[in-house]
Every structure is written in structure tokens, then in C-alpha cells.
Motif scaffolding. Structure first.
Motif, PDB file in Angstrom:
ATOM      1  N   GLU A 245       0.838  -1.199   0.000  1.00  0.00           N
ATOM      2  CA  GLU A 245       0.000   0.000   0.000  1.00  0.00           C
ATOM      3  C   GLU A 245       0.875   1.252   0.000  1.00  0.00           C
ATOM      4  O   GLU A 245       1.976   1.269   0.550  1.00  0.00           O
ATOM      5  CB  GLU A 245      -0.901   0.012   1.237  1.00  0.00           C
ATOM      6  N   GLU A 247       2.211   4.840   1.082  1.00  0.00           N
ATOM      7  CA  GLU A 247       2.416   5.485   2.384  1.00  0.00           C
ATOM      8  C   GLU A 247       2.493   4.481   3.528  1.00  0.00           C
ATOM      9  O   GLU A 247       2.079   4.767   4.650  1.00  0.00           O
ATOM     10  CB  GLU A 247       1.320   6.520   2.659  1.00  0.00           C
ATOM     11  N   ALA A 248       3.037   3.299   3.241  1.00  0.00           N
ATOM     12  CA  ALA A 248       3.297   2.300   4.275  1.00  0.00           C
ATOM     13  C   ALA A 248       4.734   1.833   4.120  1.00  0.00           C
ATOM     14  O   ALA A 248       5.206   1.620   2.997  1.00  0.00           O
ATOM     15  CB  ALA A 248       2.339   1.127   4.159  1.00  0.00           C
ATOM     16  N   ASP A 264       2.078   2.801   8.955  1.00  0.00           N
ATOM     17  CA  ASP A 264       1.431   3.795   8.106  1.00  0.00           C
ATOM     18  C   ASP A 264       2.124   5.139   8.328  1.00  0.00           C
ATOM     19  O   ASP A 264       2.366   5.546   9.460  1.00  0.00           O
ATOM     20  CB  ASP A 264      -0.049   3.887   8.498  1.00  0.00           C
TER      21      ASP A 264
END
Length: 428
Positions: A245, A247-248, A264
Motif C-alpha cells: 500500500e 504510504e506504508a 502507516d
């Protein structure tokens, strides 16, 4: 040797056992222009399927990343936004001093040259919600009984010990100065100027660039047992082709591979803890992009006829900030005897020499983490240099005698590749 001979030489270094590597890519410059490139083996394996190593295959390049952090630092210094001799405390928001040397400011120059008096400990990449102050606060889960400070007698500014945490702090300073996240600022400035589509966050790579991302391997299982005849075991960026994902990001702790949980980044506050991005080693780069850096260094700070850094900044990076005198540092097995700013010097006649048959002096940096071995070096004043990346090891470093170099104190993988590249750029 002609090109066919060189192709055969580098192809001979690829293999599944012994000192073979799963994938290898190299690039060389001589007299100011690219003269050779090679890529073979695999960048990723999944059961019976495999994906080929190419010059644009992307990997977590380990400590070669350090020079990009210093490029960013020097760009800010050129703009007058900081000075290398500033006390790091003024940017971190707390007073950072070695307990045994409370009157000695720790400067940005000391961080960049590994003379800060700080040490890694076991963990140097921590969750984004935690401030870097936690490394230096008794009672913190990241205090490690004071392991992030050198023993008394190893004074800041004098004693050298290679320390990745130094660069986590530099990344945090860059954020404090710019007000932007470390990865975003470097992408918008240094990486964009070098035409690099690299990223510190695999989930944020463009889809086409993520598809080129390779995995780093060891022949070691989750219990730490080595089996040279066994399958390659992914150690980092083993995503099975499925992009994480956006921004992880996972923590990256080579000394503590059990401490690599994913977090996150949405709530992260720039200037508090850039260690999450691993400014010391976390940049996902390709060999092709390292070639852009070689070109920039050879051309005095310009790439594609546009300025990236002032010549004076490169000169500072390639100037000794620390030189071993027999007592003033840890030489990492005699591989580090002179360190600049994000670059170190290799004496062509010294114990870490890169060429078996001729003295070839070099400035640059190696990378080594999770099984990856990389390097980027220039021969100052000649228009020559090279870069390489290998994405795995079937043998245990140091514990297996076959890992040792034959004519230098480098590992055999590095020795084989760098000896070939030195001879290639010298026409031997």
C-alpha cells in the motif's frame, strides 16, 4: 580482453551455490563516457518462475544511499540553509551530547563522517510515531542501556566508528530545515535532477518502476541456518510481485531482522524521526540510475548539462574528514582508513585495494545489507568509475572461509567484481 571476454568473466560470478550470486549488474565509465554495461542472472525468483536481472532492475541499495543523503545535505548548505559545522541539537529540538563529553557539540559534519561519538546499537530504524530522542533517553525502549553512545575515550570529532544512526539523524535534520518529509524532499530535488525514479517507500514507486523491483536473498532460513544447497530465501522487498500500500513502510534493521514491522506514514511529522525511511540505506535504485550519478560526479556536479551540485560540494565530499592513525577509530577490518562525507577513499596499494594487478585509487561507497552488495566508485581526475549490484549470498559472511577475499580484506564477491571493473576501466 574484448567485450565477449568481459561478458564471460562477469557471467562466471553468477550461480546458486558457493560464491555465486543470483543476479549481477555492472556499469563502467572511462575517459568520461560509458564503455561497458552487463546484467545477468535473476532479480526475483518465485518457485519455478524467475525474472531477469537488468540494468534497470531496482534494489534497496544499502549504504550507497548515504551519498544521496549527503548530496541533499550539501544542496541545503549551498543554499545557506545550514552549515556542516552547526550543532545538530539546534535542528533536532533537544540537546544531544555524549555523556562523557558534555561540552563537545555534535555537528552535522561529524554525523556525515562517522565521528559523532554515536553508535548503532541493535536497532536504528524505529516507528514513525517515536522521536529520535528515544535513542538517547534512559528508560526508553530504544535506549538499549546506552548502546547508542560510544565508550568513554572515543571522543566526538576524533574517533571514527561507522554508524548508520548518524544518517537517520541527518535525514531528520533535513526534514527540520525544509519542513518536508525526507523522502519527498530528496525526490523533488536531488533525485529529480538526476532523472532517478527511485524511492524510499516501495508502495510509492510508480507501477512500472515497482515491476522492476528485485528481491535480496540469502541461503539462510528463518531460524538462521545456512544451507548452500537450499533455495534462495528473500530477506527484503520479497513482495511476490504485489505492490505494498502507498504510504506504508517497514522498519529496516539489518542487525535485528525481527524488528521490521510495517507502519502507516499518514500521521508522520517531518523533523521528528526520519530513521523510518533509512536515509543510510533505504533508497530503491537501479544500476542505470547509479550511472547517472557517475556521470554527474565525472562532470563536476552537472548531469545532462544541468547543475546538481557545485564542484566545491563534491570536493568536500571527496576530502578526508578522518584518517586512521593507528588508534583513532574502528576500520571495519581495514576496509575504512579514510572517510570523507558520505564517501570513502580506497588506496590502490592498501589492504582494501580493489585491483589485484595495479594500484587504482578510488573514492566512493559500498553497500552491504540483507545479502545485497553494491558499490559506486570514481577515479578522481580521470573520467573513470564504475558501479555494481549483486542481490544475494549463498555463504555466511565471515563465518564461511570462502567469503574472504584472496588479495584484499574485501569480501570475495566484492573483490571479484571490483577487480574486474578496475581492470576494465584501465584497459588491462
Amino acid at each position: 580482453m574484448n567485450r565477449t571476454d568481459w561478458d564471460a568473466y562477469f557471467a562466471s560470478l553468477i550461480g546458486d551455490t558457493g560464491t555465486g550470486v543470483p543476479g549481477l549488474a555492472v556499469l563502467a565509465y572511462a575517459d568520461g563516457r560509458e564503455v561497458y554495461r552487463f546484467a545477468a542472472g535473476v532479480r526475483r525468483v518465485d518457485g519455478e518462475r524467475s525474472w531477469p536481472m537488468t540494468v534497470d532492475s531496482r534494489f534497496r541499495m544499502a549504504s550507497v544511499s548515504k551519498m544521496f543523503t549527503v548530496f541533499t545535505l550539501m544542496e541545503l548548505a549551498e543554499a545557506g540553509k545550514l552549515s556542516l559545522d552547526d550543532d545538530v541539537s539546534q535542528y533536532l529540538g533537544f540537546r544531544l551530547r555524549h555523556p562523557s563529553y558534555p561540552d563537545v557539540p555534535i555537528t552535522l559534519r561529524m554525523l556525515a563522517s562517522h565521528t559523532s561519538g554515536l553508535r548503532d546499537g541493535r536497532v536504528y530504524s524505529i516507528p514513525p510515531s517515536v522521536r529520535v530522542k528515544a535513542f538517547f533517553t534512559p528508560g526508553s525502549p530504544y535506549w538499549e542501556d546506552g548502546a547508542h553512545f560510544a565508550p568513554a575515550g572515543q571522543a566526538p570529532g576524533i574517533y571514527f566508528t561507522y554508524c548508520n544512526l548518524n544518517y537517520g539523524l541527518l535525514g531528520t535534520v533535513i526534514e527540520a530545515v525544509t519542513g518536508q518529509r525526507f523522502d519527498r524532499y530528496q525526490k523533488a530535488h536531488i533525485l529529480a535532477a538526476l532523472d532517478c525514479r527511485a524511492d524510499y517507500v516501495p508502495g510509492n514507486l510508480e507501477a512500472a518502476e515497482f515491476a522492476k523491483l528485485g528481491t535480496v536473498y540469502l541461503k539462510r532460513d528463518s531460524q538462521g541456518r545456512w544451507d548452500e544447497q537450499g533455495p534462495w530465501q528473500g530477506t527484503i522487498d520479497d513482495f511476490g510481485g504485489v505492490q505494498p500500500e502507498r504510504e506504508a513502510l517497514a522498519l529496516q534493521n539489518p542487525y535485528a531482522q525481527d524488528v521490521c514491522q510495517t507502519y502507516d506514514l499518514a500521521a508522520y511529522r517531518p523533523g521528528t524521526n526520519a530513521t523510518i525511511f533509512s536515509p543510510q540505506g533505504g533508497l530503491r535504485l537501479s544500476l542505470e540510475e547509479l550511472g547517472h550519478v557517475l556521470a554527474m560526479m565525472i562532470q563536476g556536479g552537472r548531469y545532462q548539462d544541468r547543475p546538481v551540485l557545485a564542484p566545491s560540494s563534491l570536493q568536500a565530499m571527496f576530502s578526508p574528514q578522518w584518517v586512521y592513525d593507528g588508534h583513532n577509530g574502528d576500520t571495519c577490518g581495514q576496509t575504512l582508513l579514510t572517510y570523507g562525507l558520505g564517501e570513502f577513499f580506497v588506496d590502490g596499494t592498501g589492504p582494501a585495494r580493489c585491483c589485484r594487478t595495479k594500484a587504482v585509487d578510488l573514492w566512493g561507497h559500498t553497500g552491504q545489507a540483507f545479502g545485497l552488495l553494491s558499490g559506486l566508485f570514481v577515479r578522481l581526475g580521470t573520467g573513470s568509475g564504475f558501479a555494481y549490484v549483486m542481490n544475494g549470498e549463498a555463504l555466511a559472511e565471515d563465518d564461511d572461509l570462502r567469503s574472504a577475499g584472496r588479495f584484499s580484506c574485501n569480501y570475495i564477491w566484492e573483490e571479484n567484481v571490483m577487480d574486474g571493473l578496475c581492470r576494465l576501466i584501465d584497459g588491462l
